[in-house]
Design a protein around this motif. Structure first.
Motif, mmCIF file in Angstrom:
data_model
loop_
_atom_site.group_PDB
_atom_site.id
_atom_site.type_symbol
_atom_site.label_atom_id
_atom_site.label_comp_id
_atom_site.label_asym_id
_atom_site.label_seq_id
_atom_site.Cartn_x
_atom_site.Cartn_y
_atom_site.Cartn_z
ATOM 1 N N ARG A 174 0.819 -1.209 0.000
ATOM 2 C CA ARG A 174 0.000 0.000 0.000
ATOM 3 C C ARG A 174 0.855 1.263 0.000
ATOM 4 N N GLU A 175 2.013 1.192 0.632
ATOM 5 C CA GLU A 175 2.900 2.360 0.651
ATOM 6 C C GLU A 175 3.520 2.650 -0.719
ATOM 7 N N ARG A 177 1.990 2.720 -3.543
ATOM 8 C CA ARG A 177 0.977 3.204 -4.482
ATOM 9 C C ARG A 177 1.617 4.150 -5.503
ATOM 10 N N GLY A 178 1.288 3.936 -6.768
ATOM 11 C CA GLY A 178 1.779 4.806 -7.826
ATOM 12 C C GLY A 178 3.139 4.444 -8.383
ATOM 13 N N ASP A 180 4.020 1.311 -9.557
ATOM 14 C CA ASP A 180 3.953 0.165 -10.469
ATOM 15 C C ASP A 180 4.884 -0.956 -10.014
ATOM 16 N N THR A 182 4.728 -4.453 -7.480
ATOM 17 C CA THR A 182 3.894 -5.352 -6.684
ATOM 18 C C THR A 182 4.676 -5.879 -5.487
ATOM 19 N N ASN A 239 -1.368 -8.233 -5.986
ATOM 20 C CA ASN A 239 -0.594 -7.272 -5.198
ATOM 21 C C ASN A 239 -1.139 -7.228 -3.779
#
Length: 250
Positions: A174-175, A177-178, A180, A182, A239
């Protein structure tokens, strides 16, 4: 060791614990998948060099690199080597680990401290570098254990450490994010490696092998195939997950 010039398009993987067991098979599998592989090891240089020779004999590209995963400086140097030799990092598979077994009431706390250093601090150090350095389209795979849910007696410290691995995995996904990138974990069940078989008598091994509906122990190849999926194009939509690769044992 075969070097790869930056910009050639070859993907690059770091595999910690790559000199034996699951890590060894993962290194060979990723090389077969087309990755240049940095085989991370702590003390088994000869075994790591043997993995490199096996990969090169099969037409792949690999080098060995020593790093204590609990030492953040050595972990950073491991990533430096991957970037220097091959130009970047596209996959990280963190398979290094310890597994001292004892009832909670009897475990030597010195063993607990060593376990913490490798399994928890080591995972944090490796994941931290992976979060900073993985290129877009990259993948991080931590190796957990199905014992987190199976709660076998004698595995209290080990299961607790792998519970921490799973928590780090889910939060890091989650950290990032953005980015790309996994982040997943594979949680093997009983798997026929030296680490797992050490100290177990035939009766214990047979009992554990009979527990999954498939009625056998897992193999390093079974786990490497899951890692291959997660680090390949087919796994890009998976992910923040923990995949329990254990033959259906519950």
């Amino acid at each position: 060791m075969t070097t790869t010039e930056p910009g050639t398009g070859q993907r690059v993987a770091i595999v910690t614990g790559g000199s034996r067991g699951i890590g060894r098979q993962v290194a060979r599998q990723l090389a077969a998948d087309g990755f240049a592989v940095v085989v991370g090891y702590a003390g088994s240089k000869d075994a790591a060099d043997e993995v490199v020779r096996e990969i090169e004999a099969e037409g792949g590209s690999a080098c060995a690199a020593r790093a204590d995963v609990g030492d953040e400086t050595e972990v950073a140097a491991l990533f430096d080597q991957a970037e220097t030799v091959y130009g970047g990092v596209d996959a990280v598979v963190h398979a290094a680990g310890r597994m001292p077994l004892a009832p909670i009431a009897e475990l030597d706390l010195a063993d607990l401290d060593a376990l913490y250093r490798t399994n928890i601090r080591g995972t944090f150090a490796v994941d931290q570098q992976a979060a900073r350095r993985l290129r877009p389209g990259g993948a991080l795979v931590n190796v957990s254990s199905s014992v987190v849910g199976l709660a076998f007696p004698g595995y209290g410290a080990y299961a607790a450490s792998k519970g921490a691995v799973e928590a780090l995995t889910l939060i890091l996904a989650r950290e990032l994010r953005g980015r790309d990138v996994t982040v997943n974990a594979v949680a093997p069940g009983p798997t026929a490696t030296d680490l797992f078989l050490d100290g177990k008598d035939e009766e214990t091994v047979a009992r554990l092998a009979a527990q999954p509906p498939l009625e056998r122990l897992g193999t390093p190849q079974d786990i490497a195939a899951v890692v291959s999926f997660l680090t390949g194009p087919g796994g890009r939509w998976v992910n923040g997950q923990v995949l329990r690769a254990n033959g259906g044992i519950i």
